[in-house]
Each structure stands twice: as structure tokens, then as C-alpha cells.
Design a protein around this motif. Structure first.
Motif, mmCIF file in Angstrom:
data_model
loop_
_atom_site.group_PDB
_atom_site.id
_atom_site.type_symbol
_atom_site.label_atom_id
_atom_site.label_comp_id
_atom_site.label_asym_id
_atom_site.label_seq_id
_atom_site.Cartn_x
_atom_site.Cartn_y
_atom_site.Cartn_z
ATOM 1 N N ASN A 1 0.967 -1.066 -0.053
ATOM 2 C CA ASN A 1 0.043 -0.154 -0.027
ATOM 3 C C ASN A 1 0.596 1.143 0.040
ATOM 4 N N GLU B 1 -5.090 3.538 4.863
ATOM 5 C CA GLU B 1 -5.359 2.267 4.822
ATOM 6 C C GLU B 1 -6.252 1.646 3.861
ATOM 7 N N GLN B 2 -5.912 0.580 3.116
ATOM 8 C CA GLN B 2 -6.806 -0.019 1.932
ATOM 9 C C GLN B 2 -7.096 -1.307 2.075
ATOM 10 N N ASP B 3 -8.360 -1.617 1.690
ATOM 11 C CA ASP B 3 -8.838 -2.955 1.778
ATOM 12 C C ASP B 3 -8.398 -3.710 0.334
ATOM 13 N N ARG C 1 -7.122 -5.785 5.350
ATOM 14 C CA ARG C 1 -6.886 -4.269 5.321
ATOM 15 C C ARG C 1 -5.275 -4.285 5.530
#
Length: 120
Positions: free
Chosen positions: A75, A80-82, A115
Motif C-alpha cells: 500500500n 489504509e486500503q482493503d 486491510r
């Protein structure tokens, strides 16, 4: 070809216009181990790929095999990224035909939603 989902283009795809004003995509191919930047969100590396004849519960159609691809994602965004192996990745052949999704129960990591923290 492996593609990570999202609305951003990866640095391996460029768009050009022809004289008839139609837009076509030129696809750059990457080798295992090369880092591919996907927009401003991800860096993706294909570590390895192997075929499988399936497991006790899931078998490919006759004459086919499953392709198991091990990838590392990072990332690179500022939040934050899913990510999900089922929702964010597609496999296409050289003609653009998409592969079918399959859930194998042995020998592969489950396709859960993860996540990913910034920089991880």
C-alpha cells in the motif's frame, strides 16, 4: 496478465488515440519479480505462478488447469486500503478473455478481505 482492481491505471498500461478518434490500450507485460505500480495506491509483484489440477472439492473443466499466482502487494497510498484476491484481481489471456474464479481449499491462502496499512 494480472490486474489489481481500482479506478486507477497501472503504469504498465497506456492509452493512445488513433486517427479515427478511437481509443485503444497498449498493454505492457511484466515478468515475475518486477514491481508494477497501480495508480497511487499499490505496488504489486508477482512472485511465482504454478498450475494445479484442483483438490478434493474443486476441479477445473476438462483440458484445463487452475493457475495459482503468488503476489506481494504494498500500500503506497496515505490511508489504509482493503484488498481481496477475489474482488481486486482478474486474470486475462492474451486475447483479453477473463479466467474463471475458483476457490481451492488446500495449498493456497484463503481469498479473504485484508486491510493493508499505509506502507505495508
Amino acid at each position: 496478465m494480472l490486474a489489481c482492481g481500482g479506478s486507477s491505471d497501472n503504469t504498465g498500461t497506456s492509452t493512445s488515440s488513433s486517427t479515427t478518434s478511437q481509443t485503444s490500450q497498449q498493454v505492457k507485460h511484466f515478468k515475475a519479480g518486477e514491481t508494477v505500480k497501480v495508480g497511487d495506491t499499490w505496488e504489486v509483484v508477482v512472485n511465482s505462478a504454478k498450475t494445479s489440477d484442483g483438490d478434493d472439492y474443486t476441479k477445473p473443466d476438462a483440458g484445463n488447469a487452475f493457475l495459482i499466482i503468488n503476489v506481494t502487494v504494498k500500500n503506497i497510498s496515505n490511508k489504509e486500503q482493503d484488498i481481496s484476491s477475489l474482488l481486486n484481481f482478474k486474470l486475462k489471456d492474451k486475447d483479453g478473455t477473463e479466467g474463471k474464479d475458483a476457490l481451492l481449499t488446500t495449498g493456497v491462502m484463503s481469498p479473504m478481505l485484508f486491510r493493508i496499512a499505509t506502507g505495508a
